[in-house]
Design an enzyme around this catalytic site. Structure first.
Site, mmCIF file in Angstrom:
data_model
loop_
_atom_site.group_PDB
_atom_site.id
_atom_site.type_symbol
_atom_site.label_atom_id
_atom_site.label_comp_id
_atom_site.label_asym_id
_atom_site.label_seq_id
_atom_site.Cartn_x
_atom_site.Cartn_y
_atom_site.Cartn_z
ATOM 1 N N LYS A 9 0.814 -1.208 0.059
ATOM 2 C CA LYS A 9 0.105 0.139 0.209
ATOM 3 C C LYS A 9 0.679 1.149 -0.085
ATOM 4 C CE LYS A 9 -3.855 -2.372 2.332
ATOM 5 N NZ LYS A 9 -4.848 -2.242 3.631
ATOM 6 N N GLU A 126 -9.525 -9.859 -7.843
ATOM 7 C CA GLU A 126 -8.788 -8.950 -7.591
ATOM 8 C C GLU A 126 -7.596 -8.978 -8.786
ATOM 9 O OE1 GLU A 126 -7.688 -9.211 -3.564
ATOM 10 O OE2 GLU A 126 -9.552 -8.399 -2.830
HETATM 11 P P1 DAT Z 1 -7.687 -6.799 5.183
HETATM 12 O O1 DAT Z 1 -7.074 -5.661 4.426
HETATM 13 O O2 DAT Z 1 -6.912 -7.529 6.230
HETATM 14 O O3 DAT Z 1 -8.385 -7.812 4.315
HETATM 15 P P2 DAT Z 1 -10.376 -5.675 5.425
HETATM 16 O O4 DAT Z 1 -10.707 -6.342 4.091
HETATM 17 O O5 DAT Z 1 -11.365 -5.980 6.578
HETATM 18 O O6 DAT Z 1 -8.811 -6.174 6.056
HETATM 19 O O7 DAT Z 1 -10.285 -4.175 5.359
HETATM 20 C C1 DAT Z 1 -9.659 -3.450 4.384
HETATM 21 C C2 DAT Z 1 -8.902 -2.558 4.763
HETATM 22 O O8 DAT Z 1 -9.726 -1.375 5.343
HETATM 23 C C3 DAT Z 1 -7.844 -2.713 5.705
HETATM 24 O O9 DAT Z 1 -6.503 -3.264 5.444
HETATM 25 C C4 DAT Z 1 -7.488 -1.476 6.538
HETATM 26 C C5 DAT Z 1 -8.949 -0.727 6.320
HETATM 27 N N1 DAT Z 1 -9.957 -1.056 7.536
HETATM 28 C C6 DAT Z 1 -10.368 -2.090 8.213
HETATM 29 N N2 DAT Z 1 -10.848 -1.923 9.311
HETATM 30 C C7 DAT Z 1 -10.612 -0.688 9.775
HETATM 31 C C8 DAT Z 1 -11.165 0.159 10.679
HETATM 32 N N3 DAT Z 1 -11.864 -0.245 11.567
HETATM 33 N N4 DAT Z 1 -10.913 1.736 10.567
HETATM 34 C C9 DAT Z 1 -10.088 2.015 9.532
HETATM 35 N N5 DAT Z 1 -9.825 1.285 8.484
HETATM 36 C C10 DAT Z 1 -9.898 -0.055 8.625
#
Ligand code: DAT
Ligand code: MG
Length: 148
Positions: A9, A126
């Protein structure tokens, strides 16, 4: 052979962690199939994170992921989708185990340096969002017979 989509990222690029992250994935034994240094458009960001469209953090997530260049990759190997998630560690770096990428290198959930597909369906979706078929390279490595 299984493939997954991985992305360093914008924070990982800014912090000069691209090499470190690739080193960990390479050392594990996975095979690099495609790689692209790019800035993600708003449209692509929306599509990539469409599952989070209703979340409170969605807007911030889009502005973060489009804020600077990322390194998009396809990695291949046995069980690579689930195993990459283990290498990455939990979404929130404060909960990610030491020894994982997020556990060792990141601090905050909204700056967790790496993305990896969370299922075979997500991986396929993706990969095709970010790469064309011809950008995914077939080749043999001398070490393949020791790994797969
Ligand atoms: P991952 O990246 O582990 O697959 P995810 O798909 O649940 O996690 O979320 C995508 C992204 O969104 C994650 O990498 C970071 C952001 N994110 C997730 N939960 C968050 C939160 N509670 N507050 C802020 N950003 C968050
Ligand atoms: Mg996810």
């Amino acid at each position: 052979m299984e493939q997954t989509f991985v992305m360093v990222k914008p924070d990982g690029v800014q912090r000069s962690l691209v090499g470190e992250i690739i080193r960990r994935i390479e050392s594990k034994g996975y095979k690099l199939k495609a790689i692209k240094f790019m800035i993600i458009s708003q449209e692509l960001a929306r599509e990539h994170y469409v599952e989070h469209v209703d979340k409170a953090f969605f807007k911030d997530l889009l502005s973060f992921i489009t804020s600077g260049p990322v390194v998009a990759m396809v990695w291949e190997g046995e069980g690579v989708i689930a195993s990459m998630r283990l290498l990455m560690g939990k979404t929130n770096p404060t909960e990610a185990e030491p020894g994982t990428i997020r556990g060792d290198l990141a601090v905050k959930v909204d700056q967790n340096i790496i993305h990896g597909s969370d299922s075979p369906e997500a991986a396929q979706r993706e990969i095709s969002l970010f790469f064309q078929e011809r950008e995914i390279i077939d080749y043999n490595r001398a070490i393949d017979r020791w790994i797969s």
